[in-house]
Design a protein around this motif. Sequence first.
Motif, PDB file in Angstrom:
ATOM      1  N   THR A 110       0.840  -1.189   0.000  1.00  0.00           N
ATOM      2  CA  THR A 110       0.000   0.000   0.000  1.00  0.00           C
ATOM      3  C   THR A 110       0.877   1.241   0.000  1.00  0.00           C
ATOM      4  OG1 THR A 110      -1.743  -1.157   1.195  1.00  0.00           O
ATOM      5  CG2 THR A 110      -1.772   1.243   1.309  1.00  0.00           C
ATOM      6  N   PHE A 111       0.501   2.227  -0.800  1.00  0.00           N
ATOM      7  CA  PHE A 111       1.161   3.525  -0.739  1.00  0.00           C
ATOM      8  C   PHE A 111       0.124   4.607  -0.995  1.00  0.00           C
ATOM      9  CE2 PHE A 111       1.666   2.426  -5.233  1.00  0.00           C
ATOM     10  CZ  PHE A 111       1.279   3.594  -5.873  1.00  0.00           C
ATOM     11  N   GLU A 112       0.436   5.782  -0.512  1.00  0.00           N
ATOM     12  CA  GLU A 112      -0.424   6.947  -0.722  1.00  0.00           C
ATOM     13  C   GLU A 112       0.474   8.137  -1.013  1.00  0.00           C
ATOM     14  OE1 GLU A 112      -4.292   9.041   1.355  1.00  0.00           O
ATOM     15  OE2 GLU A 112      -3.162   7.520   2.448  1.00  0.00           O
ATOM     16  N   ILE A 113       0.192   8.834  -2.111  1.00  0.00           N
ATOM     17  CA  ILE A 113       1.020   9.972  -2.521  1.00  0.00           C
ATOM     18  C   ILE A 113       0.136  11.074  -3.100  1.00  0.00           C
ATOM     19  CG2 ILE A 113       3.122   8.648  -2.985  1.00  0.00           C
ATOM     20  CD1 ILE A 113       1.502   9.678  -6.012  1.00  0.00           C
ATOM     21  N   THR A 114       0.682  12.260  -3.164  1.00  0.00           N
ATOM     22  CA  THR A 114       0.078  13.366  -3.904  1.00  0.00           C
ATOM     23  C   THR A 114       1.085  13.771  -4.969  1.00  0.00           C
ATOM     24  OG1 THR A 114      -1.167  14.126  -1.995  1.00  0.00           O
ATOM     25  CG2 THR A 114      -0.849  15.714  -3.768  1.00  0.00           C
ATOM     26  N   VAL A 115       0.656  13.809  -6.218  1.00  0.00           N
ATOM     27  CA  VAL A 115       1.555  14.118  -7.329  1.00  0.00           C
ATOM     28  C   VAL A 115       1.916  15.602  -7.277  1.00  0.00           C
ATOM     29  CG1 VAL A 115       1.878  14.048  -9.823  1.00  0.00           C
ATOM     30  CG2 VAL A 115       0.450  12.302  -8.714  1.00  0.00           C
ATOM     31  N   PRO A 116       3.237  15.903  -7.217  1.00  0.00           N
ATOM     32  CA  PRO A 116       3.652  17.315  -7.142  1.00  0.00           C
ATOM     33  C   PRO A 116       3.444  18.064  -8.462  1.00  0.00           C
ATOM     34  CG  PRO A 116       5.523  15.817  -6.757  1.00  0.00           C
ATOM     35  CD  PRO A 116       4.351  14.986  -7.127  1.00  0.00           C
ATOM     36  N   LYS A 117       3.448  19.373  -8.347  1.00  0.00           N
ATOM     37  CA  LYS A 117       3.322  20.244  -9.522  1.00  0.00           C
ATOM     38  C   LYS A 117       4.460  19.945 -10.503  1.00  0.00           C
ATOM     39  CE  LYS A 117       3.049  25.097 -10.799  1.00  0.00           C
ATOM     40  NZ  LYS A 117       3.039  26.481 -10.327  1.00  0.00           N
ATOM     41  N   GLY A 118       4.126  19.883 -11.794  1.00  0.00           N
ATOM     42  CA  GLY A 118       5.130  19.665 -12.831  1.00  0.00           C
ATOM     43  C   GLY A 118       5.604  18.238 -12.964  1.00  0.00           C
ATOM     44  N   LYS A 119       4.916  17.284 -12.320  1.00  0.00           N
ATOM     45  CA  LYS A 119       5.321  15.868 -12.348  1.00  0.00           C
ATOM     46  C   LYS A 119       4.117  14.989 -12.698  1.00  0.00           C
ATOM     47  CE  LYS A 119       9.241  16.831 -10.000  1.00  0.00           C
ATOM     48  NZ  LYS A 119      10.551  16.739 -10.476  1.00  0.00           N
ATOM     49  N   TYR A 120       4.423  13.759 -13.123  1.00  0.00           N
ATOM     50  CA  TYR A 120       3.394  12.772 -13.448  1.00  0.00           C
ATOM     51  C   TYR A 120       3.758  11.443 -12.801  1.00  0.00           C
ATOM     52  CZ  TYR A 120       2.098  16.308 -16.755  1.00  0.00           C
ATOM     53  OH  TYR A 120       1.731  17.504 -17.301  1.00  0.00           O
ATOM     54  N   PHE A 121       2.723  10.723 -12.358  1.00  0.00           N
ATOM     55  CA  PHE A 121       2.909   9.390 -11.794  1.00  0.00           C
ATOM     56  C   PHE A 121       2.458   8.402 -12.856  1.00  0.00           C
ATOM     57  CE2 PHE A 121       1.763   5.647  -9.368  1.00  0.00           C
ATOM     58  CZ  PHE A 121       2.802   5.559  -8.445  1.00  0.00           C
ATOM     59  N   VAL A 122       3.343   7.471 -13.235  1.00  0.00           N
ATOM     60  CA  VAL A 122       3.045   6.526 -14.309  1.00  0.00           C
ATOM     61  C   VAL A 122       3.203   5.091 -13.811  1.00  0.00           C
ATOM     62  CG1 VAL A 122       3.739   8.128 -16.142  1.00  0.00           C
ATOM     63  CG2 VAL A 122       5.425   6.570 -15.194  1.00  0.00           C
ATOM     64  N   MET A 123       2.438   4.186 -14.432  1.00  0.00           N
ATOM     65  CA  MET A 123       2.550   2.759 -14.130  1.00  0.00           C
ATOM     66  C   MET A 123       2.423   1.972 -15.431  1.00  0.00           C
ATOM     67  SD  MET A 123       0.205   2.417 -10.676  1.00  0.00           S
ATOM     68  CE  MET A 123       0.616   0.729 -10.273  1.00  0.00           C
ATOM     69  N   GLY A 124       3.022   0.784 -15.439  1.00  0.00           N
ATOM     70  CA  GLY A 124       2.863  -0.115 -16.566  1.00  0.00           C
ATOM     71  C   GLY A 124       1.561  -0.891 -16.443  1.00  0.00           C
ATOM     72  N   ASP A 125       1.009  -1.332 -17.558  1.00  0.00           N
ATOM     73  CA  ASP A 125      -0.227  -2.115 -17.536  1.00  0.00           C
ATOM     74  C   ASP A 125       0.013  -3.542 -17.044  1.00  0.00           C
ATOM     75  OD1 ASP A 125      -1.612   0.070 -18.421  1.00  0.00           O
ATOM     76  OD2 ASP A 125      -1.807  -0.633 -20.495  1.00  0.00           O
ATOM     77  N   ASN A 126       1.236  -4.031 -17.139  1.00  0.00           N
ATOM     78  CA  ASN A 126       1.594  -5.331 -16.562  1.00  0.00           C
ATOM     79  C   ASN A 126       2.120  -5.025 -15.157  1.00  0.00           C
ATOM     80  OD1 ASN A 126       2.414  -7.918 -15.981  1.00  0.00           O
ATOM     81  ND2 ASN A 126       3.571  -8.192 -17.870  1.00  0.00           N
ATOM     82  N   ARG A 127       1.204  -4.745 -14.254  1.00  0.00           N
ATOM     83  CA  ARG A 127       1.498  -4.095 -12.980  1.00  0.00           C
ATOM     84  C   ARG A 127       2.555  -4.778 -12.125  1.00  0.00           C
ATOM     85  NH1 ARG A 127      -3.132  -0.652 -12.330  1.00  0.00           N
ATOM     86  NH2 ARG A 127      -2.898   0.560 -14.225  1.00  0.00           N
ATOM     87  N   ASP A 128       2.580  -6.085 -12.085  1.00  0.00           N
ATOM     88  CA  ASP A 128       3.533  -6.774 -11.214  1.00  0.00           C
ATOM     89  C   ASP A 128       4.888  -6.990 -11.878  1.00  0.00           C
ATOM     90  OD1 ASP A 128       1.851  -7.065  -8.934  1.00  0.00           O
ATOM     91  OD2 ASP A 128       0.754  -8.616 -10.028  1.00  0.00           O
ATOM     92  N   HIS A 129       5.025  -6.568 -13.111  1.00  0.00           N
ATOM     93  CA  HIS A 129       6.285  -6.721 -13.841  1.00  0.00           C
ATOM     94  C   HIS A 129       6.626  -5.417 -14.546  1.00  0.00           C
ATOM     95  CE1 HIS A 129       6.298 -11.043 -13.149  1.00  0.00           C
ATOM     96  NE2 HIS A 129       5.006 -10.996 -13.390  1.00  0.00           N
ATOM     97  N   SER A 130       6.570  -4.316 -13.821  1.00  0.00           N
ATOM     98  CA  SER A 130       6.795  -3.016 -14.440  1.00  0.00           C
ATOM     99  C   SER A 130       7.723  -2.163 -13.589  1.00  0.00           C
ATOM    100  CB  SER A 130       5.450  -2.288 -14.617  1.00  0.00           C
ATOM    101  OG  SER A 130       5.654  -1.005 -15.162  1.00  0.00           O
ATOM    102  N   SER A 131       8.726  -1.604 -14.239  1.00  0.00           N
ATOM    103  CA  SER A 131       9.573  -0.603 -13.600  1.00  0.00           C
ATOM    104  C   SER A 131       8.904   0.740 -13.860  1.00  0.00           C
ATOM    105  CB  SER A 131      10.980  -0.637 -14.208  1.00  0.00           C
ATOM    106  OG  SER A 131      11.748   0.427 -13.720  1.00  0.00           O
ATOM    107  N   ASP A 132       8.341   1.338 -12.816  1.00  0.00           N
ATOM    108  CA  ASP A 132       7.554   2.553 -13.014  1.00  0.00           C
ATOM    109  C   ASP A 132       7.706   3.502 -11.828  1.00  0.00           C
ATOM    110  OD1 ASP A 132       5.742   1.448 -11.084  1.00  0.00           O
ATOM    111  OD2 ASP A 132       4.636   0.439 -12.685  1.00  0.00           O
TER     112      ASP A 132
END
Length: 172
Positions: A110-132
């Motif tokens: 579990t994690f909880e974050i707020t995306v800072p100004k000028g940044k993006y949070f990205v994830m791969g669609d193969n969630r358990d095998h993604s460097s993101d």
Amino acid sequence: VNKYEYGIRLPITKKKIFEISEPKNGDIIVFRYPKNEKINFIKRVIGVPGDKILYRNKILIINNKPLKHIKKLDHKYLNEFLFPEIEMFTESNNGKFYQVLSNKYRPSYTFEITVPKGKYFVMGDNRDHSSDSRYWGYVPQENLVGRAFMVWMSFDFSNFSFKFDRIGNLIK
């Protein structure tokens, strides 16, 4: 990759000189990898500046709204990966529907974050095998290359052949 959708930049300096639009949740973007900007990465935008993201039990909750996450009972990747523990879900984010792979035996944290100004949070669609972004952080706005819109190449590693049925498909 549409290199102009998120603005026009000067060559070499990558300084944005003309604003067109910003990435939206659910977009698939190409960006310069923050740990080595000589490498381009491609991932899905999960959070834009100001978004509050909670990830619990492999479910994303963005700004207190859980993303729809519907399990598909059968999927074409089962034979490809040869692992019955790989499950496929249809996820919906910002009106975009896409497929997400998950390994039911891999632990979730579990994690909880707020995306800072000028940044993006990205994830791969193969969630358990993604460097993101879960592992190396946010994508700075200045690292954006563009929005992916078409599959250029697809390879089947199980029999070392091309997946011709995917090449040229539009990306949602």
